[in-house]
Design an enzyme around this catalytic site. Structure first.
Site, PDB file in Angstrom:
ATOM      1  NE  ARG A 198      -2.354  -0.276   3.630  1.00 54.10           N
ATOM      2  CZ  ARG A 198      -2.072  -1.136   4.605  1.00 54.10           C
ATOM      3  NH1 ARG A 198      -2.382  -2.407   4.447  1.00 54.10           N
ATOM      4  NH2 ARG A 198      -1.504  -0.745   5.721  1.00 54.10           N
ATOM      5  CE1 TYR A 239       0.419  -6.074  -2.394  1.00 58.42           C
ATOM      6  CE2 TYR A 239      -0.597  -4.011  -1.716  1.00 58.42           C
ATOM      7  CZ  TYR A 239      -0.181  -5.294  -1.418  1.00 58.42           C
ATOM      8  OH  TYR A 239      -0.391  -5.803  -0.172  1.00 58.42           O
ATOM      9  CE  LYS A 243      -6.634  -3.914   3.823  1.00 68.20           C
ATOM     10  NZ  LYS A 243      -7.027  -4.719   4.973  1.00 68.20           N
ATOM     11  CG  HIS A 285      -8.362  -3.360   9.112  1.00 68.30           C
ATOM     12  ND1 HIS A 285      -7.079  -3.016   9.466  1.00 68.30           N
ATOM     13  CD2 HIS A 285      -8.230  -4.343   8.194  1.00 68.30           C
ATOM     14  CE1 HIS A 285      -6.213  -3.733   8.808  1.00 68.30           C
ATOM     15  NE2 HIS A 285      -6.876  -4.556   8.031  1.00 68.30           N
ATOM     16  CB  SER A 305      -2.169  -5.036   7.346  1.00 70.35           C
ATOM     17  OG  SER A 305      -3.384  -4.528   6.862  1.00 70.35           O
ATOM     18  CB  CYS A 325      -1.079  -7.568  13.670  1.00 70.29           C
ATOM     19  SG  CYS A 325       0.122  -6.226  13.718  1.00 70.29           S
ATOM     20  CG  ASP A 345      -8.493  -7.606   5.736  1.00 75.85           C
ATOM     21  OD1 ASP A 345      -7.730  -7.306   6.672  1.00 75.85           O
ATOM     22  OD2 ASP A 345      -8.540  -6.965   4.680  1.00 75.85           O
ATOM     23  NE  ARG A 360      -0.738  -8.761   1.622  1.00 74.74           N
ATOM     24  CZ  ARG A 360      -1.477  -8.240   2.597  1.00 74.74           C
ATOM     25  NH1 ARG A 360      -2.587  -8.848   2.976  1.00 74.74           N
ATOM     26  NH2 ARG A 360      -1.101  -7.132   3.204  1.00 74.74           N
TER      27      ARG A 360
END
Length: 665
Positions: free
Chosen positions: A126, A278, A287, A307, A329, A331, A354, A447
């Site tokens: 990001r 991406y 997001k 989130h 993110s 975590c 998520d 990812r």
């Protein structure tokens, strides 16, 4: 402008039915050259009253508001072709074949229908510094920090500057490319909690990924058409871009990293993204829609877009509860959502890993849906030891990005089990790699993009239009010092303050480097769609909803370390012990908590550590010196960042915390 319009048979049939319905036509035929696999979408029809022949493109047969959006975007982007997507297997196979020929993806024959993409080295995460909320008034979008303090709760750009930036970047950006029209639904299509979006993109990789991550295709078009007068959808325009110089470093992954820009216009429910292919920068349902635009819609309509993961947990007595949890993110959201509990008799089922949309129903019960349709998980650290459920989910129908590749047609990343003897590894850049190398095999933010319904512990209600009832909300992050494994808020206002006070070590999901402790309120710092002070007021207002059954709020920290720098808690499946205590609290079992200055912590007698070698007292200690400094730092942060927008209720919570610490031993 000479443009060819393409669509699949399903979209062709949809357009023909619309044409026949609206124009009273009873004969139709495909134009010459149309194939059974993909129609060149010009419709030729004969009206019964005349012999006049007309040609209409697929775009002209879309619902009026959608047609206008597509045509306006075509004018500026000037694509050579337009493809209206239907989300079918046939269409996906055609697009994958196109990506294979371009070298954007390579096959992974070790698995079923899996592919690997390697992005440009300048397009891997990001780009928060280039992500903006665009409104007429700056204060609607972001807080105006006190004095010279730099605001970190998002970036603002005026609508005039945004429009100029769009014009200079998008002008002709899709020449010699296809514009794909992606109709998609965030959430089950027939759910009152769901919202529809349409993304226009010049990336086939994005189309294939959006097919995994959202409910995409002709069914969504039909839903839009069924209420054409009030046809509502979030507009999302995306291009991977073209550098001004015309030079592309990685021809298989076109992008324009020097001019990447992600813009949101919440007053118009619009998203515009340029220059990056991406994940969160290009899969605009994620997001951008689900959180930034979603949170502004939620504020307007009286619900929450967050989130968070959603899981169902069933105790040994068969009592089931649903819990949501907000972590930054990388975590551990996916690990928790797919937890394999260590405690006997417990069962965890995954609803989402998520994002959550939550709303109180007419009975005052908070209910939640997962607006996504797939998982976009961080690969490094995922293994049979840490997340066996994820490993059983991802090796079919998956697009991997920026992981390493093995010579036997598989993938590899840090933390994953070593490949078989004799199998060699190429890193995410395509270079030969051996264990012990100074450079990582997989990019830290690599990812996997996988259908959610492949998860072996997917909850039976994960796709329910009514959502699932929420009994607890968890906040958490990477806190190596001072923060207990789990504690409970005193009440709703205190819980909102805990969310506002969240901090965590930076991760590889964004541009930040180094393990600095960053403020990340509600795990939403990169995703707020509007002024954070108003966001807090919105959360606080939930307490005023008639008959609202407010969930209990907790803070968890799996990452506390001892004086030797070692983790004090084993985590992963052992986190079920934390859930066990939380369920005890939800069930109002007596004598389960101690009162501390920061909240309720578990009693040694009621927190199950049987079979573990952990220092309970240290794990749950609330060091006065640490928390006195923490309270001061959090207070300074909130006062400086929010200034006049800081809610009075949060000011009171700051004062209460400091007072409790002053009077504690």
């Amino acid at each position: 402008m000479n443009i060819t319009f393409y669509c699949s048979r399903r979209v062709y049939s949809y357009c023909v039915l619309r044409l026949m319905y609206h124009k009273n036509i009873n004969r139709y035929m495909p134009s010459s050259g149309g194939s059974m696999r993909q129609y060149q979408c010009n419709f030729v029809h004969m009206q019964s009253s005349t012999k006049e022949t007309k040609k209409l493109s697929a775009v002209s047969l879309l619902p009026t508001k959608l047609k206008e959006f597509v045509e306006e975007s075509m004018q500026i982007c000037r694509p050579s072709n337009v493809h209206v997507c239907d989300g079918s297997e046939v269409e996906n196979a055609l697009l994958i074949d196109k990506l294979l020929k371009a070298g954007t993806v390579v096959p992974l024959p070790k698995y079923k229908n899996c592919f690997l993409a390697r992005s440009s080295i300048k397009d891997v995460a990001r780009v928060e510094s280039r992500t903006f909320i665009c409104t007429k008034n700056r204060r609607d979008a972001v807080n105006i920090p006190k004095g010279t303090t730099k605001g970190i709760m998002g970036n603002w750009m005026s609508l005039e500057d945004a429009n100029e930036a769009i014009k200079t970047r998008f002008d002709g950006c899709m020449e010699d490319r296809t514009m794909y029209v992606i109709p998609f639904s965030m959430g089950p299509l027939n759910s009152p909690y769901s919202k529809i979006g349409v993304q226009l993109t010049d990336s086939a990789y994005v189309v294939c990924s959006m097919r995994i991550m959202t409910r995409m295709g002709t069914d969504v078009l039909e839903k839009l058409s069924s209420n054409e007068e009030n046809c509502y959808f979030v507009k999302a325009l995306h291009s991977v871009g073209k550098p001004i110089s015309g030079l592309v470093e990685h021809s298989h992954w076109p992008c324009d990293p020097e001019r990447t820009l992600i813009l949101h216009k919440p007053e118009y429910d619009e998203i515009i993204s340029y220059g990056s292919g991406y994940g969160g920068n290009s899969l605009l349902g994620k997001k951008c829609f689900a959180l930034r635009i979603g949170s502004t819609i939620a504020r307007r309509e009286g619900w929450l877009a967050e989130h968070m993961l959603i899981l169902g947990v069933t105790d040994p007595k068969g009592r089931k509860r649903y819990i949501v949890a907000a972590f930054p993110s990388a975590c551990g959201k996916t690990n928790m959502a797919m937890m394999k509990p260590s405690l006997p008799g417990y069962k965890i089922e995954c609803v989402g890993d998520d994002i959550v949309w939550m709303k109180f129903d007419t009975n005052g019960q908070l209910r939640a849906i997962n607006p996504e349709f797939g998982f976009f998980g961080v690969a490094p650290g995922t293994s049979q030891a840490t997340n066996p459920v994820a490993m059983d989910t991802i090796f079919e129908n998956t697009i991997f990005t920026n992981v390493a590749q093995t010579s036997d047609g598989g993938v590899y990343w840090e933390g994953m089990e070593d490949p078989a003897q004799g199998v060699t590894i190429n890193d995410w850049l395509g270079n030969s790699w051996v264990k012990g190398s100074k450079t990582p095999a997989a990019h830290p933010n690599s990812r996997f993009c996988t259908p959610a319904n492949q998860c072996p512990i997917i909850d039976e209600n994960w796709d329910s239009p009514e959502g699932v009832p929420i009994d607890a909300i968890l906040f958490g992050g990477r806190r190596p010092e001072g923060v207990p494994l789990v504690y409970e808020s005193f009440d709703w206002k205190h819980g909102v303050f805990i969310g506002a006070s969240m901090k965590s070590e930076a991760t590889a999901a964004a541009e930040h480097t180094g393990k600095i402790i960053m403020h990340d309120p509600f795990a939403m710092r990169p995703f707020f769609g509007y002024n954070f002070g108003n966001y807090l007021k919105h959360w606080l207002s939930m307490e005023n909803i008639p008959n609202a059954k407010l969930p209990k709020i907790y803070h968890v920290n799996w990452f506390r370390k001892d004086e030797n720098g070692k983790f004090m808690w084993p985590g992963y499946g052992e986190n079920s012990r934390v859930l066990d205590w939380i369920l005890r609290r939800i069930n109002e079992e007596p004598n389960t908590a101690n009162i501390t200055p920061i909240g309720y912590t578990p009693t040694k007698e009621t927190f199950n550590t049987f079979g573990l070698k952990v220092d309970f007292d240290k794990l749950f200690s609330v060091p006065k010196h640490f928390w006195t400094e923490e309270a001061k730092e959090v207070a300074n942060f909130l006062y400086e960042q929010l200034d006049e927008d800081l809610p009075k209720e949060i000011e009171e919570q700051i004062k209460n915390l400091i007072d409790r610490l002053n009077f504690s031993k």
